[in-house]
Write a protein that holds these residues in place. Structure first.
Motif, PDB file in Angstrom:
ATOM      1  N   UNK A  35      -2.707  -0.091  -9.678  1.00  0.00           N
ATOM      2  CA  UNK A  35      -4.306  -0.107  -9.865  1.00  0.00           C
ATOM      3  C   UNK A  35      -4.906  -0.120  -8.397  1.00  0.00           C
ATOM      4  N   UNK A  36      -4.270  -0.973  -7.587  1.00  0.00           N
ATOM      5  CA  UNK A  36      -5.018  -1.120  -6.279  1.00  0.00           C
ATOM      6  C   UNK A  36      -4.487   0.078  -5.303  1.00  0.00           C
ATOM      7  N   UNK A  37      -3.193   0.722  -5.413  1.00  0.00           N
ATOM      8  CA  UNK A  37      -2.736   2.044  -4.837  1.00  0.00           C
ATOM      9  C   UNK A  37      -3.698   2.917  -5.267  1.00  0.00           C
ATOM     10  N   UNK A  38      -4.014   3.117  -6.516  1.00  0.00           N
ATOM     11  CA  UNK A  38      -4.946   4.348  -6.989  1.00  0.00           C
ATOM     12  C   UNK A  38      -6.358   4.084  -6.388  1.00  0.00           C
ATOM     13  N   UNK A  39      -6.877   2.984  -6.353  1.00  0.00           N
ATOM     14  CA  UNK A  39      -8.213   2.576  -6.079  1.00  0.00           C
ATOM     15  C   UNK A  39      -8.320   2.806  -4.454  1.00  0.00           C
ATOM     16  N   UNK A  40      -7.401   2.201  -3.548  1.00  0.00           N
ATOM     17  CA  UNK A  40      -7.387   2.475  -2.237  1.00  0.00           C
ATOM     18  C   UNK A  40      -7.031   3.955  -1.642  1.00  0.00           C
ATOM     19  N   UNK A  41      -6.377   4.639  -2.242  1.00  0.00           N
ATOM     20  CA  UNK A  41      -5.757   5.860  -1.931  1.00  0.00           C
ATOM     21  C   UNK A  41      -5.272   5.867  -0.396  1.00  0.00           C
ATOM     22  N   UNK A  42      -4.458   4.987  -0.059  1.00  0.00           N
ATOM     23  CA  UNK A  42      -3.940   4.834   0.896  1.00  0.00           C
ATOM     24  C   UNK A  42      -2.885   3.942   1.259  1.00  0.00           C
ATOM     25  N   UNK A  43      -2.065   3.868   2.079  1.00  0.00           N
ATOM     26  CA  UNK A  43      -0.857   3.327   2.186  1.00  0.00           C
ATOM     27  C   UNK A  43      -0.671   2.705   3.604  1.00  0.00           C
ATOM     28  N   UNK A  44      -1.550   1.414   3.809  1.00  0.00           N
ATOM     29  CA  UNK A  44      -1.285   1.036   5.409  1.00  0.00           C
ATOM     30  C   UNK A  44      -0.137   0.315   5.497  1.00  0.00           C
ATOM     31  N   UNK A  45       0.482   0.684   6.742  1.00  0.00           N
ATOM     32  CA  UNK A  45       1.910   0.069   7.314  1.00  0.00           C
ATOM     33  C   UNK A  45       1.786  -0.750   8.383  1.00  0.00           C
ATOM     34  N   UNK A  46       0.779  -1.503   8.863  1.00  0.00           N
ATOM     35  CA  UNK A  46       0.618  -2.379   9.995  1.00  0.00           C
ATOM     36  C   UNK A  46       0.365  -3.796   9.953  1.00  0.00           C
ATOM     37  N   UNK A  47       0.878  -4.381   8.599  1.00  0.00           N
ATOM     38  CA  UNK A  47       0.710  -5.563   8.479  1.00  0.00           C
ATOM     39  C   UNK A  47       1.841  -6.495   8.587  1.00  0.00           C
ATOM     40  N   UNK A  48       1.893  -7.388   9.127  1.00  0.00           N
ATOM     41  CA  UNK A  48       2.968  -8.279   9.425  1.00  0.00           C
ATOM     42  C   UNK A  48       2.938  -9.583   8.257  1.00  0.00           C
ATOM     43  N   UNK A  49       4.360  -9.986   8.303  1.00  0.00           N
ATOM     44  CA  UNK A  49       4.548 -11.037   7.334  1.00  0.00           C
ATOM     45  C   UNK A  49       3.606 -12.239   7.343  1.00  0.00           C
ATOM     46  N   UNK A  66     -11.033  -4.959  -0.858  1.00  0.00           N
ATOM     47  CA  UNK A  66     -10.548  -3.745  -0.067  1.00  0.00           C
ATOM     48  C   UNK A  66      -9.714  -3.958   1.080  1.00  0.00           C
ATOM     49  N   UNK A  67      -9.096  -5.141   1.229  1.00  0.00           N
ATOM     50  CA  UNK A  67      -8.492  -5.363   2.286  1.00  0.00           C
ATOM     51  C   UNK A  67      -7.096  -4.514   2.198  1.00  0.00           C
ATOM     52  N   UNK A  68      -6.475  -4.440   3.454  1.00  0.00           N
ATOM     53  CA  UNK A  68      -5.474  -3.606   3.905  1.00  0.00           C
ATOM     54  C   UNK A  68      -4.023  -4.141   3.510  1.00  0.00           C
ATOM     55  N   UNK A  69      -3.488  -3.620   2.383  1.00  0.00           N
ATOM     56  CA  UNK A  69      -2.193  -3.985   1.968  1.00  0.00           C
ATOM     57  C   UNK A  69      -1.259  -3.076   1.932  1.00  0.00           C
TER      58      UNK A  69
END
Length: 595
Positions: A35-49, A66-69
């Protein structure tokens, strides 16, 4: 040369990775993430553990939806791989996502260590967690932002279920049955490039009549493997899974283990599903192109027919017939809102009477479609082709579908199927209400082969749809949660053309399609969908429950299950009420059919 290449990849200086574990396949468990994937329509890649520490992440989720996940770049090949980001932990926190800190502070005494442990176990922690920190700052910088060098998460696996059967097939007498599953799972990371997981299940169970009939006919429990007799009418069986996942560089992953896979975005898959038992496999996955918009996956698997090729010496375990398989998938992200996938499968010639196989070079060829062009879909090996797609619309709707082609031509040889479906997340703007509707149709004899041991099967179960072939099906589901309480419902109805005495109509994929040429079509008529005894299978399941631990999906549930199989001459009706405490990390398909 291969060893030199592996050593080169291992020591190649690249940006450090963190996780490359698989995400569990349970359908309900990943719905919030989808559900969050469809809502954000984006796939950020720059988050650290470090951004995903439990408390800080919960505050982040509560403050900003809407935070970057990090999400999987390609969702059609499952289980998803974390690709260096804590996707599995993200999903746990998204399932829990609510302003829980204030609520829990009102409930518990934070001065009590036990209360804090209960809070963290319920929220996102495993029962046992071990993390080893780097020994010095220099090493700390090398592995990346102070991440621990070693993670280990251990959880119990249970399914303690009591079933009060109201109707049991043609017998309307009440009865009580139960399932007693105990096990353990452990997963973690070693350094920044290696992840692992192992799980073991030990089971004893007493089942309603239709599951007993399936077990006696196939010698396996649905999706669970072989059984031995327990007491008079019970079953004792076990299952073990595990893998090692190595990501030498950020764009390539290697996995070796034993498990299941699923291709597609639906409840069913017409290409490869987790319906059958686990199998040994090697999985190679690569990502390339701008923003990793392309994904290529090849899976080499060792399957088994429960047939003994040789005499069994006294006091020894019998050897079953092996058959090799390979599955290849190529997917493309289009405009960050759509994904298109091409799929190829190959079931190799089964082992001979000495249980030995002679594999040709085409089996290990990782380039899809080339072998099909050489040998065709009707070769002695069982080739099939397929495609999947999904399109995300209006930040709430995912349209998806599949095509499968096992062979082309007239009569028996036109073996195809298709799927169309829609998912509506946070339906009618009601948060955590997810709806789904899906239609599947598969022509007769699809997945079968001229040599029956080459059928698209493993451990006496279909590798794709549990209904086999010659059917059309609609199914729908509703999933809703409020806080820690949830409601799950699922309905399906299938129209099946089943075999009759002396005639093979293509539903049973374990039977050679060559047999049909001498029986069903002896009158000169042509093959068509739905031919055979008209059978309607209707299933319904609904449960309400409470989440105990989100990390292991441990929950307690109360539900009802209803199943009807109706022909012109007969009606079999099974209905039971159940109560269970269970860790729901896998899918268990009980809406199957076998005549």
């Amino acid at each position: 040369m291969p060893l030199c290449l592996c050593a080169f990849l291992f020591f190649l200086p690249k940006k450090s990775l963190s996780q490359q574990s698989n995400v569990p396949l349970n359908y309900n468990w990943i719905q919030e993430s989808e559900a969050r994937m469809v809502k954000q329509k984006g796939f950020p890649l720059s988050n650290s553990l470090k951004q995903y520490e439990a408390d800080s992440t919960l505050r982040l989720l509560a403050a900003d939806t809407n935070n970057s996940l990090a999400f999987p770049l390609h969702s059609s090949m499952r289980p998803w791989i974390e690709q260096g980001h804590p996707l599995r932990k993200n999903i746990v926190l998204q399932n829990y996502s609510r302003n829980a800190e204030t609520e829990w502070k009102q409930r518990i005494d934070y001065n009590s260590k036990f209360s804090r442990w209960i809070h963290h176990y319920h929220q996102s922690h495993s029962l046992l967690q071990v993390e080893r920190q780097p020994q010095n700052a220099r090493l700390n910088d090398e592995v990346g932002q102070g991440e621990p060098l070693f993670h280990l998460y251990i959880d119990p696996l249970i399914n303690l279920q009591s079933m009060n059967v109201i109707k049991d097939g043609n017998d309307t007498a009440a009865g009580r049955y139960y399932i007693n599953t105990r096990g353990i799972t452990a997963h973690g990371n070693i350094g920044t490039k290696v992840s692992f997981e192992t799980a073991f299940y030990e089971n004893q169970a007493f089942y309603p009549g239709y599951i007993r009939e399936f077990a006696e006919a196939t010698q396996v429990i649905p999706g669970q493997g072989r059984w031995k007799r327990f007491k008079t009418n019970g079953y004792d069986y076990a299952m073990a899974t595990g893998y090692v996942s190595w990501t030498p560089v950020s764009f390539f992953n290697i996995q070796i283990g034993s498990g299941k896979h699923f291709v597609g975005d639906g409840y069913r898959s017409l290409l490869l599903s987790d319906n059958a038992f686990t199998y040994p496999y090697a999985r190679l996955t690569g990502w390339f192109g701008p923003n990793k918009m392309f994904q290529y996956t090849t899976i080499y698997a060792s399957l088994m027919n429960l047939l003994s090729n040789t005499a069994i010496p006294p006091g020894t375990e019998r050897l079953f017939q092996k058959k090799a398989a390979s599955f290849s998938q190529f997917s493309v992200n289009i405009g960050r809102i759509a994904e298109v996938t091409v799929f190829q499968s190959l079931i190799w010639t089964a082992a001979d009477e000495r249980n030995k196989q002679c594999l040709r070079l085409a089996y290990v060829n990782p380039v899809m479609l080339t072998s099909v062009f050489d040998f065709g879909l009707n070769d002695r090996d069982n080739y099939s082709l397929g495609a999947t797609f999904h399109i995300d619309l209006l930040k709430a709707v995912r349209l998806y579908g599949q095509l499968v082609a096992d062979d082309f031509g007239k009569d028996v040889r036109h073996k195809t199927g298709f799927q169309l479906g829609v998912k509506y997340y946070n339906a009618f703007t009601l948060k955590h209400l997810h709806l789904q509707f899906e239609f599947n149709k598969v022509n007769p004899y699809t997945y079968s082969a001229t040599d029956s041991v080459q059928a698209y099967t493993h451990y006496n179960q279909p590798l794709a749809h549990p209904l086999g072939a010659n059917f059309s099906e609609i199914n729908g589901s509703l999933q809703y949660k409020i806080g820690d309480f949830f409601l799950h419902t699922r309905f399906s109805q299938a129209m099946i053309g089943t075999d009759t005495a002396g005639h093979i109509y293509g539903q049973n994929i374990f039977v050679s399609d060559a047999v049909a040429d001498n029986t069903s079509f002896s009158d000169g008529s042509t093959n068509y969908f739905g031919r055979g005894e008209k059978t309607t299978l209707t299933t319904f399941d609904a449960s309400i429950g409470f989440m105990i631990s989100y990390a292991s999906n441990l929950n307690v549930a109360l539900g009802i299950s209803d199943r009807k199989v109706q022909t012109d001459a007969n009606l079999q009706h099974t209905r039971y009420v159940y109560v269970a405490i269970r860790t729901s990390l896998t899918n268990n398909y009980l809406d199957f059919f076998r005549k």
